[in-house]
Motif scaffolding. Structure first.
Motif, PDB file in Angstrom:
ATOM      1  N   VAL A  12       0.871  -1.178   0.000  1.00 13.68           N
ATOM      2  CA  VAL A  12       0.000   0.000   0.000  1.00 13.68           C
ATOM      3  C   VAL A  12       0.906   1.225   0.000  1.00 13.68           C
ATOM      4  CG1 VAL A  12      -1.982  -1.117   1.116  1.00 13.68           C
ATOM      5  CG2 VAL A  12      -0.216  -0.024   2.525  1.00 13.68           C
ATOM      6  N   SER A  13       0.398   2.337  -0.487  1.00 12.52           N
ATOM      7  CA  SER A  13       1.258   3.512  -0.651  1.00 12.52           C
ATOM      8  C   SER A  13       1.915   3.955   0.661  1.00 12.52           C
ATOM      9  CB  SER A  13       0.499   4.663  -1.308  1.00 12.52           C
ATOM     10  OG  SER A  13      -0.631   5.001  -0.558  1.00 12.52           O
ATOM     11  N   GLN A  14       1.308   3.633   1.794  1.00 14.28           N
ATOM     12  CA  GLN A  14       1.914   3.985   3.086  1.00 14.28           C
ATOM     13  C   GLN A  14       3.196   3.196   3.345  1.00 14.28           C
ATOM     14  OE1 GLN A  14      -1.282   3.292   2.546  1.00 14.28           O
ATOM     15  NE2 GLN A  14      -2.479   5.007   3.329  1.00 14.28           N
ATOM     16  N   ASP A  15       3.450   2.150   2.557  1.00 11.04           N
ATOM     17  CA  ASP A  15       4.682   1.354   2.688  1.00 11.04           C
ATOM     18  C   ASP A  15       5.857   1.971   1.941  1.00 11.04           C
ATOM     19  OD1 ASP A  15       3.414  -0.749   4.142  1.00 11.04           O
ATOM     20  OD2 ASP A  15       2.722  -1.656   2.254  1.00 11.04           O
ATOM     21  N   TRP A  16       5.600   3.018   1.161  1.00 11.22           N
ATOM     22  CA  TRP A  16       6.625   3.566   0.279  1.00 11.22           C
ATOM     23  C   TRP A  16       7.915   3.908   1.016  1.00 11.22           C
ATOM     24  CZ3 TRP A  16       8.179   3.362  -4.414  1.00 11.22           C
ATOM     25  CH2 TRP A  16       9.028   4.320  -4.941  1.00 11.22           C
ATOM     26  N   ALA A  18       9.069   2.848   3.782  1.00 12.90           N
ATOM     27  CA  ALA A  18       9.719   1.640   4.294  1.00 12.90           C
ATOM     28  C   ALA A  18      10.437   0.877   3.192  1.00 12.90           C
ATOM     29  CB  ALA A  18       8.692   0.741   4.982  1.00 12.90           C
ATOM     30  N   ILE A  19       9.806   0.720   2.014  1.00 15.29           N
ATOM     31  CA  ILE A  19      10.497  -0.033   0.964  1.00 15.29           C
ATOM     32  C   ILE A  19      11.676   0.769   0.411  1.00 15.29           C
ATOM     33  CG2 ILE A  19       8.464  -1.433   0.417  1.00 15.29           C
ATOM     34  CD1 ILE A  19       8.399  -0.004  -2.337  1.00 15.29           C
ATOM     35  N   CYS A  20      11.573   2.082   0.442  1.00 14.88           N
ATOM     36  CA  CYS A  20      12.722   2.898   0.034  1.00 14.88           C
ATOM     37  C   CYS A  20      13.902   2.664   0.968  1.00 14.88           C
ATOM     38  CB  CYS A  20      12.349   4.379   0.001  1.00 14.88           C
ATOM     39  SG  CYS A  20      11.258   4.821  -1.363  1.00 14.88           S
ATOM     40  N   GLY A  21      13.626   2.511   2.261  1.00 12.70           N
ATOM     41  CA  GLY A  21      14.679   2.220   3.230  1.00 12.70           C
ATOM     42  C   GLY A  21      15.276   0.834   3.027  1.00 12.70           C
ATOM     43  N   VAL A  22      14.422  -0.157   2.779  1.00  8.55           N
ATOM     44  CA  VAL A  22      14.903  -1.513   2.498  1.00  8.55           C
ATOM     45  C   VAL A  22      15.798  -1.486   1.258  1.00  8.55           C
ATOM     46  CG1 VAL A  22      14.197  -3.819   1.709  1.00  8.55           C
ATOM     47  CG2 VAL A  22      12.998  -2.729   3.634  1.00  8.55           C
ATOM     48  N   TYR A  23      15.321  -0.825   0.210  1.00  5.84           N
ATOM     49  CA  TYR A  23      16.093  -0.733  -1.029  1.00  5.84           C
ATOM     50  C   TYR A  23      17.446  -0.068  -0.779  1.00  5.84           C
ATOM     51  CZ  TYR A  23      17.727   0.843  -5.552  1.00  5.84           C
ATOM     52  OH  TYR A  23      18.515   1.091  -6.647  1.00  5.84           O
ATOM     53  N   MET A  44      15.760   4.919  -4.254  1.00  2.12           N
ATOM     54  CA  MET A  44      14.623   4.367  -4.980  1.00  2.12           C
ATOM     55  C   MET A  44      13.727   5.441  -5.594  1.00  2.12           C
ATOM     56  SD  MET A  44      12.145   1.314  -3.901  1.00  2.12           S
ATOM     57  CE  MET A  44      10.853   0.773  -5.006  1.00  2.12           C
ATOM     58  N   PRO A  45      13.401   6.519  -4.869  1.00  5.31           N
ATOM     59  CA  PRO A  45      12.529   7.524  -5.481  1.00  5.31           C
ATOM     60  C   PRO A  45      13.124   8.176  -6.730  1.00  5.31           C
ATOM     61  CG  PRO A  45      12.614   7.839  -3.116  1.00  5.31           C
ATOM     62  CD  PRO A  45      13.666   6.819  -3.463  1.00  5.31           C
ATOM     63  N   ARG A  67       6.903  -4.455  10.854  1.00  6.18           N
ATOM     64  CA  ARG A  67       7.912  -3.650  10.147  1.00  6.18           C
ATOM     65  C   ARG A  67       8.223  -4.287   8.802  1.00  6.18           C
ATOM     66  NH1 ARG A  67      13.382  -4.551  10.607  1.00  6.18           N
ATOM     67  NH2 ARG A  67      14.569  -3.008   9.462  1.00  6.18           N
ATOM     68  N   VAL A  68       8.215  -3.487   7.733  1.00  5.74           N
ATOM     69  CA  VAL A  68       8.542  -3.979   6.399  1.00  5.74           C
ATOM     70  C   VAL A  68      10.028  -4.331   6.355  1.00  5.74           C
ATOM     71  CG1 VAL A  68       8.685  -3.396   3.946  1.00  5.74           C
ATOM     72  CG2 VAL A  68       6.693  -2.661   5.280  1.00  5.74           C
ATOM     73  N   VAL A  69      10.313  -5.598   5.982  1.00  2.18           N
ATOM     74  CA  VAL A  69      11.702  -6.058   5.907  1.00  2.18           C
ATOM     75  C   VAL A  69      12.073  -6.519   4.500  1.00  2.18           C
ATOM     76  CG1 VAL A  69      11.793  -6.684   8.354  1.00  2.18           C
ATOM     77  CG2 VAL A  69      11.122  -8.408   6.645  1.00  2.18           C
ATOM     78  N   GLY A  70      11.117  -6.488   3.576  1.00  2.86           N
ATOM     79  CA  GLY A  70      11.411  -6.893   2.209  1.00  2.86           C
ATOM     80  C   GLY A  70      10.231  -6.604   1.307  1.00  2.86           C
TER      81      GLY A  70
END
Length: 173
Positions: A12-16, A18-23, A44-45, A67-70
């Motif tokens: 979901v867009s609220q994960d953006w 977090a996935i930028c941090g993972v990346y 990533m952005p 917490r998003v980890v991947g």
């Protein structure tokens, strides 16, 4: 897998953020593994902004304790419908070698189907091994560069994919 088990859900867009941090963390490890100059890193952005990401991709996230980890994403919208292109797969380095990428890829392969293919840098042996485990093989190797920083790019594809033809272009066709 040890420790807390991951939960998987749709992006979901609220994960953006977090996935930028993972990346950011994982891409730097990828550059090191592949011997690519760290100057090739772009956040990533810059690679793909949220609007473009949502427009082109379907994505799943892996979470541990909320917490998003991947995350994994594949292009399946607009001109990309049925392309089979796996565009993103990154796991926070603190969670590497715990099977999270394998579980994410298993879920994505169901959607990608027989046309599955991706690009990976030579030297990223963990990723190459993972894709091979899921039936992909190296079908093309070529010199490439990222903003002036050279590396070797591998195209991996299922044998049933139209991208398993080494002469097929990476994009289009």
């Amino acid at each position: 897998m040890t420790g807390s088990q991951p939960d998987f859900r749709s992006f979901v867009s609220q994960d953006w953020r977090a996935i930028c941090g993972v990346y950011a963390s994982a891409a730097k490890v990828e550059l090191e593994l592949t011997g690519t100059d760290p100057g090739a890193f772009r956040p990533m952005p810059v690679e793909e902004d949220l609007e473009t990401f949502l427009h082109l991709n379907t994505a799943l996230v892996a979470c541990i304790d909320g917490r998003v980890v991947g995350f994994i994403a594949w292009r399946d919208r607009g001109e990309w419908v049925n392309s089979g292109y796996l565009s993103w797969l990154y796991i926070d380095p603190t969670h590497h070698r715990r099977g999270i990428g394998d579980l994410l890829l298993s879920r994505a392969m169901e959607a990608l189907g027989s046309q599955a293919w991706t690009l990976v840098k030579q030297g990223n042996d963990p990723a190459i091994h993972l894709y091979k485990k899921h039936g992909m093989r190296i079908v093309r190797t070529r010199p490439a560069e990222t903003r002036g920083y050279p590396h070797v790019e591998l195209r991996m594809a299922l044998p049933t994919s139209r991208k398993s033809d080494p002469d097929a272009p990476n994009f289009g066709g």
